[in-house]
Design a protein around this motif. Structure first.
Motif, PDB file in Angstrom:
ATOM      1  N   HIS A   1       4.006   0.672   2.654  1.00  0.00           N
ATOM      2  CA  HIS A   1       3.270  -0.358   3.697  1.00  0.00           C
ATOM      3  C   HIS A   1       3.358  -1.661   3.055  1.00  0.00           C
ATOM      4  O   HIS A   1       2.199  -1.991   2.639  1.00  0.00           O
ATOM      5  CB  HIS A   1       1.991   0.080   4.105  1.00  0.00           C
TER       6      HIS A   1
ATOM      7  N   THR B   1       4.498   9.184  -2.907  1.00  0.00           N
ATOM      8  CA  THR B   1       4.581   8.267  -1.784  1.00  0.00           C
ATOM      9  C   THR B   1       5.710   8.677  -0.987  1.00  0.00           C
ATOM     10  O   THR B   1       6.878   8.429  -1.429  1.00  0.00           O
ATOM     11  CB  THR B   1       4.746   6.808  -2.657  1.00  0.00           C
TER      12      THR B   1
ATOM     13  N   MET C   1      -4.347  13.623   6.541  1.00  0.00           N
ATOM     14  CA  MET C   1      -4.555  12.174   5.750  1.00  0.00           C
ATOM     15  C   MET C   1      -5.972  11.965   5.608  1.00  0.00           C
ATOM     16  O   MET C   1      -7.013  12.460   6.513  1.00  0.00           O
ATOM     17  CB  MET C   1      -4.073  10.943   6.955  1.00  0.00           C
TER      18      MET C   1
ATOM     19  N   GLU D   1      -2.665  -4.792  -5.839  1.00  0.00           N
ATOM     20  CA  GLU D   1      -1.620  -3.785  -5.081  1.00  0.00           C
ATOM     21  C   GLU D   1      -0.396  -3.683  -5.893  1.00  0.00           C
ATOM     22  O   GLU D   1       0.144  -4.615  -6.387  1.00  0.00           O
ATOM     23  CB  GLU D   1      -1.624  -3.965  -3.865  1.00  0.00           C
TER      24      GLU D   1
ATOM     25  N   GLU E   1       1.468   5.224   0.860  1.00  0.00           N
ATOM     26  CA  GLU E   1       0.826   6.136   1.617  1.00  0.00           C
ATOM     27  C   GLU E   1       1.310   7.536   0.731  1.00  0.00           C
ATOM     28  O   GLU E   1       2.482   7.743   1.025  1.00  0.00           O
ATOM     29  CB  GLU E   1       1.563   6.356   3.003  1.00  0.00           C
ATOM     30  N   ARG E   2       0.541   8.214  -0.080  1.00  0.00           N
ATOM     31  CA  ARG E   2       0.799   9.308  -0.833  1.00  0.00           C
ATOM     32  C   ARG E   2       0.318  10.680  -0.220  1.00  0.00           C
ATOM     33  O   ARG E   2      -0.671  10.924   0.285  1.00  0.00           O
ATOM     34  CB  ARG E   2      -0.004   9.005  -2.212  1.00  0.00           C
TER      35      ARG E   2
ATOM     36  N   THR F   1       0.818  -1.104   0.047  1.00  0.00           N
ATOM     37  CA  THR F   1       0.127  -0.075  -0.015  1.00  0.00           C
ATOM     38  C   THR F   1       0.928   1.116   0.013  1.00  0.00           C
ATOM     39  O   THR F   1       1.925   1.382   0.804  1.00  0.00           O
ATOM     40  CB  THR F   1      -0.797  -0.165   1.247  1.00  0.00           C
TER      41      THR F   1
ATOM     42  N   TYR G   1      -4.212   6.591   1.121  1.00  0.00           N
ATOM     43  CA  TYR G   1      -3.718   5.425   1.092  1.00  0.00           C
ATOM     44  C   TYR G   1      -4.126   4.841  -0.202  1.00  0.00           C
ATOM     45  O   TYR G   1      -5.373   4.625  -0.471  1.00  0.00           O
ATOM     46  CB  TYR G   1      -3.945   4.360   2.311  1.00  0.00           C
ATOM     47  N   GLN G   2      -3.094   4.440  -1.226  1.00  0.00           N
ATOM     48  CA  GLN G   2      -3.334   3.783  -2.476  1.00  0.00           C
ATOM     49  C   GLN G   2      -3.449   2.497  -2.481  1.00  0.00           C
ATOM     50  O   GLN G   2      -2.039   1.911  -1.991  1.00  0.00           O
ATOM     51  CB  GLN G   2      -2.361   4.276  -3.472  1.00  0.00           C
ATOM     52  N   LYS G   3      -4.523   1.645  -2.246  1.00  0.00           N
ATOM     53  CA  LYS G   3      -4.549   0.158  -2.157  1.00  0.00           C
ATOM     54  C   LYS G   3      -4.596  -0.595  -3.567  1.00  0.00           C
ATOM     55  O   LYS G   3      -4.519  -1.720  -3.671  1.00  0.00           O
ATOM     56  CB  LYS G   3      -5.447  -0.305  -1.301  1.00  0.00           C
TER      57      LYS G   3
END
Length: 360
Positions: free
Chosen positions: A140, A136, A70, A119, A58-59, A56, A92-94
């Motif tokens: 994660h 990013t 966030m 992902e 976190e951008r 994942t 969060y980009q999943k």
């Protein structure tokens, strides 16, 4: 006039960096280009931490500035996760972003809800640099590899200082009762700063157990450390019960719960990173010493303290036997899962004690 983008060679790739001079940590003057160059400088290390793992992203596409926030669950529900006026500044980009290069690999994972996603799965440093260009900061990775996404190969022990405690307390617990237990189990633990106030220890395990079993083993580990240092350590899930102690967060081993990887950058003004250490370095470590400005020189000088983390993996059987004894001899069954998880078999009531009904 400044170029709207530059191209940086990374291995066999050319990675485009848009708006390279954009301030990403304006308080300390770090730009997007410096962020990307940091990840390339520690590339072998962060790739070791994320290689072949669904990850994942976190951008923080707008950078880290005063007031930046966030995305919350409500932001996602309103479609306001992703920046812009009136929206969140980070998210969060999943799922793999649209327009990703065809050389960015993916792995399909299943969430506790039963939904699935493809992902990003880093296989080369260029993937890390490409993701950094998207803003990013923190990677994660799941504790699994893409060829077997249901059986973790990593036990993660998270020492989380609660209000009234700090990094030094987490260090004391990690170096004392936790390391003592690791030695008794015959495990080799790899330690790092969280990049904020905590300490993380990773143990490579054989990929033979489910997420549920790995979480159960982590809970047993935490409870044993708590028995050895009851004044300093807690495994209480509800914050109102923890007090001024170091919380060992066993739920970080549940499916879809992740920890910032080694070498990830944390969204604080001075751009700290999650720094792998040797156990000998831990007593004198200061998280403020490890930033995107200082880590490249450290990495060039000493390399990656976790370079041999993949050389050996261990059995969870001793910890699972300990969990059985906890249940049999101490009446200690499961503990609550995070609130977004479906009710799990054997789980106690998922309600904080102060709000629980006490029926006669």
């Amino acid at each position: 006039m400044a170029s709207p983008y530059i191209e940086i060679p990374v291995g066999e790739r050319l990675v485009k960096v848009s708006n390279p001079d954009k301030p990403y940590f304006p308080e300390f003057g770090y730009s997007k280009r410096q962020l990307v160059e940091y990840f390339i400088a520690v590339g072998d290390g962060i790739l070791r931490a994320t290689r072949d793992r669904p990850t994942t992203l976190e951008r923080w596409p707008g950078g880290v500035f005063e007031g930046a926030k966030m995305a919350t669950r409500e932001d996602y529900a309103r479609g306001q996760a992703g920046g812009g006026a009136g929206k969140s500044d980070a998210f969060y980009q999943k799922r793999i972003p649209k327009g990703a290069p065809d050389w960015v690999r993916t792995a399909r994972i299943a969430f506790p809800s039963g939904r699935s996603a493809d992902e990003v799965m880093p296989t080369e440093v260029a993937t890390i640099a490409w993701a950094a260009n998207l803003g990013t900061l923190t990677f994660h990775p799941w504790p699994v590899r893409g060829d077997d996404v249901d059986h973790p190969d990593e036990l993660r022990i998270d020492f989380d200082p609660q209000p009234g405690t700090d990094f030094s307390d987490a260090v004391r617990v990690a170096l004392g009762p936790a390391r003592e237990l690791l030695d008794e189990l015959g495990y080799t633990g790899y330690v790092k700063t969280s990049g904020k106030g905590g300490v993380h220890v990773y143990v490579r395990i054989e990929p033979r157990w489910s997420f549920t079993e790995v979480r159960r083993a982590a809970l047993a580990f935490g409870r044993e450390v708590e028995r050895r240092a009851p004044a300093d350590v807690t495994t209480k899930w509800w914050k109102e019960e923890r007090g001024e102690q170091v919380f060992i967060d066993f739920n970080q081993n549940a499916r879809d719960r992740t920890i910032a990887s080694a070498y990830s950058v944390r969204p604080l003004p001075y751009a700290p990173v999650s720094a792998p250490l040797t156990w000998d370095e831990l007593p004198d470590a200061d998280p403020h010493d490890f930033t995107i400005a200082t880590m490249p020189a450290r990495f060039a000088k000493i390399g990656d303290p976790h370079a041999d983390i993949d050389d050996r993996s261990f059995s969870l059987d001793p910890l699972l036997e300990m969990a059985d004894r906890d249940e049999r001899d101490h009446n200690l069954g499961d503990a609550p899962y995070p609130p977004n998880y479906p009710k799990m078999e054997g789980e106690p009531k998922r309600v904080q004690p102060s709000k629980a009904r006490h029926d006669d």
